[in-house]
Design a protein around this motif. Sequence first.
Motif, mmCIF file in Angstrom:
data_model
loop_
_atom_site.group_PDB
_atom_site.id
_atom_site.type_symbol
_atom_site.label_atom_id
_atom_site.label_comp_id
_atom_site.label_asym_id
_atom_site.label_seq_id
_atom_site.Cartn_x
_atom_site.Cartn_y
_atom_site.Cartn_z
ATOM 1 N N ALA A 1 -9.534 25.185 -1.276
ATOM 2 C CA ALA A 1 -9.353 24.413 -2.526
ATOM 3 C C ALA A 1 -8.351 24.398 -3.303
ATOM 4 O O ALA A 1 -7.602 23.546 -3.908
ATOM 5 N N ALA A 2 -7.971 25.639 -3.621
ATOM 6 C CA ALA A 2 -6.922 25.710 -4.566
ATOM 7 C C ALA A 2 -5.445 25.296 -4.111
ATOM 8 O O ALA A 2 -4.682 24.502 -4.948
ATOM 9 N N VAL A 3 -5.318 25.390 -2.791
ATOM 10 C CA VAL A 3 -3.888 24.755 -2.269
ATOM 11 C C VAL A 3 -3.995 23.350 -2.564
ATOM 12 O O VAL A 3 -3.094 22.517 -3.012
ATOM 13 N N ILE A 4 -5.063 22.642 -1.999
ATOM 14 C CA ILE A 4 -5.441 21.392 -2.087
ATOM 15 C C ILE A 4 -5.084 20.844 -3.437
ATOM 16 O O ILE A 4 -4.438 19.787 -3.707
ATOM 17 N N ASP A 5 -6.007 21.531 -4.446
ATOM 18 C CA ASP A 5 -5.834 20.824 -5.841
ATOM 19 C C ASP A 5 -4.254 21.051 -6.563
ATOM 20 O O ASP A 5 -3.883 20.257 -7.036
ATOM 21 N N SER A 6 -3.768 21.961 -6.015
ATOM 22 C CA SER A 6 -2.269 22.298 -6.478
ATOM 23 C C SER A 6 -1.570 21.083 -6.174
ATOM 24 O O SER A 6 -0.609 20.581 -6.707
ATOM 25 N N LEU A 7 -1.538 20.814 -4.690
ATOM 26 C CA LEU A 7 -0.869 19.782 -4.376
ATOM 27 C C LEU A 7 -1.307 18.240 -4.987
ATOM 28 O O LEU A 7 -0.292 17.500 -5.322
ATOM 29 N N LEU A 8 -2.491 18.102 -4.956
ATOM 30 C CA LEU A 8 -2.787 16.782 -5.413
ATOM 31 C C LEU A 8 -2.525 16.517 -6.955
ATOM 32 O O LEU A 8 -2.251 15.516 -7.335
ATOM 33 N N SER A 9 -2.722 17.771 -7.706
ATOM 34 C CA SER A 9 -2.291 17.676 -9.318
ATOM 35 C C SER A 9 -0.722 17.436 -9.491
ATOM 36 O O SER A 9 -0.419 16.818 -10.314
ATOM 37 N N GLN A 10 -0.184 18.162 -8.388
ATOM 38 C CA GLN A 10 1.431 18.001 -8.789
ATOM 39 C C GLN A 10 2.028 16.657 -8.392
ATOM 40 O O GLN A 10 3.007 16.159 -8.932
ATOM 41 N N HIS A 11 1.543 16.302 -7.279
ATOM 42 C CA HIS A 11 2.253 15.132 -6.875
ATOM 43 C C HIS A 11 1.366 13.703 -6.661
ATOM 44 O O HIS A 11 2.099 12.641 -6.757
ATOM 45 N N GLN A 12 0.282 13.667 -7.125
ATOM 46 C CA GLN A 12 -0.655 12.365 -7.375
ATOM 47 C C GLN A 12 -0.629 11.512 -6.186
ATOM 48 O O GLN A 12 0.146 10.447 -6.366
ATOM 49 N N PRO A 13 -1.036 11.761 -5.044
ATOM 50 C CA PRO A 13 -0.899 10.933 -4.114
ATOM 51 C C PRO A 13 -1.758 9.704 -4.070
ATOM 52 O O PRO A 13 -2.920 9.835 -4.964
ATOM 53 N N SER A 14 -1.465 8.429 -3.949
ATOM 54 C CA SER A 14 -2.290 7.283 -3.909
ATOM 55 C C SER A 14 -3.041 7.086 -2.735
ATOM 56 O O SER A 14 -3.962 6.354 -2.798
ATOM 57 N N ARG B 1 -11.697 13.878 -7.405
ATOM 58 C CA ARG B 1 -11.339 14.396 -8.864
ATOM 59 C C ARG B 1 -9.843 14.112 -9.313
ATOM 60 O O ARG B 1 -9.625 13.751 -10.465
ATOM 61 N N HIS B 2 -8.843 13.771 -8.419
ATOM 62 C CA HIS B 2 -7.538 13.825 -8.901
ATOM 63 C C HIS B 2 -7.195 12.059 -8.799
ATOM 64 O O HIS B 2 -6.038 11.754 -8.975
ATOM 65 N N GLY B 3 -8.110 11.362 -8.592
ATOM 66 C CA GLY B 3 -7.767 10.008 -8.893
ATOM 67 C C GLY B 3 -6.960 9.247 -7.638
ATOM 68 O O GLY B 3 -6.368 8.143 -7.831
ATOM 69 N N VAL B 4 -7.171 9.998 -6.406
ATOM 70 C CA VAL B 4 -6.628 9.217 -5.249
ATOM 71 C C VAL B 4 -7.152 7.604 -4.980
ATOM 72 O O VAL B 4 -8.278 7.670 -4.906
ATOM 73 N N ALA B 5 -6.300 6.682 -4.738
ATOM 74 C CA ALA B 5 -6.970 5.362 -4.733
ATOM 75 C C ALA B 5 -7.420 5.160 -3.310
ATOM 76 O O ALA B 5 -8.789 4.578 -3.415
ATOM 77 N N LEU C 1 0.976 -1.195 -0.110
ATOM 78 C CA LEU C 1 -0.160 0.056 -0.104
ATOM 79 C C LEU C 1 0.940 1.159 0.095
ATOM 80 O O LEU C 1 0.484 2.323 -0.558
ATOM 81 N N ILE C 2 1.944 1.322 0.789
ATOM 82 C CA ILE C 2 2.634 2.528 0.996
ATOM 83 C C ILE C 2 4.120 2.459 0.323
ATOM 84 O O ILE C 2 4.623 3.611 -0.310
ATOM 85 N N HIS C 3 4.805 1.526 0.217
ATOM 86 C CA HIS C 3 6.148 1.534 -0.204
ATOM 87 C C HIS C 3 6.194 1.890 -1.578
ATOM 88 O O HIS C 3 5.404 1.459 -2.656
ATOM 89 N N ASN C 4 7.299 3.053 -1.913
ATOM 90 C CA ASN C 4 7.337 3.589 -3.090
ATOM 91 C C ASN C 4 6.259 4.273 -3.843
ATOM 92 O O ASN C 4 5.998 4.422 -4.991
#
Length: 612
Positions: free
Chosen positions: A344-357, A396-400, A277-280
């Motif tokens: 919302a803007a700060v969160i969108d920027s973070l999730l868009s740039q780094h794509q957390p799972s 919206r950003h596809g976080v699993a 779930l977490i590694h890499n």
Amino acid sequence: MVSRFNTRILLAFLHDLTAAGLAWLVAYWLRFNLSIPAEYWPSALSTLAWVMPLQALAFWRFGLYRGIWRFASLPDLRRILFAVGVAALLIPLALFMFQIKAIVPRSVLVLDPILLLLIMGGSRLTYRAWKEHRFGALATEREPVIILGAGGAAASLVRELAQSREWRVVGLLDDMPTKQGRDLYGVPVLGKLDSLARHAEKLNVQHAVIAMPSTSHSVRRHAAQICADAGIAALTVPAFDDLASGKVTVSALRKIELDDLLGRDPVQLDDAGLQQLIHNQVVMVSGAGGSIGSELCRQIARFQPKLLILFEMSEFALYKIEQEFNTEFPDVHILCAIGDVKHAAVIDSLLSQHQPSVIFHAAAYKHVPLMEQSNAWQAMRNNVLGTYMLAHAAQRHGVAKFVLISTDKAVNPTNVMGASKRLAEMVCQSLHAAPTDTSRTRFVAVRFGNVLGSSGSVIPKFQEQIAHGGPITVTHPDITRYFMSIPEACQLVLQAGLMGDGGEIFVLDMGEPVKIADLARDMIKLSGFSENDIKIVYSGLRPGEKLYEELLADDEHTLTTPHPKLRIAQARTVEDAWLSQALIWLTQEHIVSEAEVKQMLKKWVPEYTTQT
């Protein structure tokens, strides 16, 4: 330091080389009844040029100088035995192959390794005994201590404390009849645990060490209670997991803490699953500077994520966790992001740039009295709207997977904070029930009770009151709460996050509820005081506070899971139109009054009741 270390190795090597020459000559001396004939002296001396280098080579090759004489033990003696044995075979072989013209009696070849083994082994053990103060008056100057337990940890502790300049073990206590009356490395097992007071008085002991890290917490709590009743200061060895991992040694004694009295059996984690779930992977934790959020970050760091995003509104809290990670987890790549979950803007920027799972949402206002009156609207916006903003962005950003940290106060809530957390659960339920065309984020909520030492909990408050000489203030003599340690709570959050398929509300096994008054008494004892020294006074229930918390609402039941400490609450379903109505109300520009907040809570959370 290095030169001192090299000097010690050189002295040890010279000692063994001298011992090799001495043993060879003494073997001749014994062979000829303590008087070497003149014709044998040349052979005895000339063969030393072969004997000593061969034995020195064997000593070095078998690693005799990797150990420390002060801690000489059976493995060291075993290495000496092998080295001397190999040298004993090499010496006659070399004398024969190189046709050395010397008279060497066969009995000398037998006596030499025996003498050499005695000299080398004996000198090391003698040095260790001297360092352990077995010779001289220093042994009586150390503080006498009794060890509770006579198992493997106690045996290791007896060995290690033999080198201590502070402690002297005078006895052990154990409830197992087969151990009583026996000796453990020369220290007697005096009797049962409950005989501590009698033996402590007889042996003038003021301290006892609880050395049972692998037993259940109830056994350790009983041992701590025996110490308290006997007026003996209790110490304990590190936890079994820390000993097994090699982080610390058994002699790293510490005072008994509240976790030891209220602690529970270790959590069994699915490490392989959490690794997957977490590694890499990119993982985000909101509220990363709080007590729960920061511990979640520490637990996540064990599984080496590709990037760990620490999202926190408090600059100071974020700075503290950043500094800790730089020191304790330098190999973990972190990103420290300051921001508000409602932005919302700060969160969108973070999730868009780094794509957390995976996102663990721990950011919340949780102090019941503070959120109950003048801050009720802020509690609703932060805990409900903030959860929606982060959860919807994750969708919206596809976080699993999105894991919400909830609370037992969300069950049949009697306060704004608890009701707002129930609404946060409902937000996740609604979003999970309505996935988008491009994303199927799995939303999971985890409920648990109070955690020991978390910010705003009673533990730091009681500690401060004891430090000032009391009194300790408890709201009601019958008030109870569920407790678990922060690490255990966070481990179970990770496990629930792994197991959740989406839409579940996991309930943690919190054990038995604890009376806050009993908790206060335990803390007074642990601080070395009695209730005559530190008084307990009752101040009355605070706004929004109830006598006991529940983990399930009246209309909820649970389903079992493969993990013994996790169950799934079958919460009521959420109406489809509810979320859109709630968002319209929560995004109002003006401040909403406490009365209106509570009115809306009664509408949206039918089980919510206000206290009169």
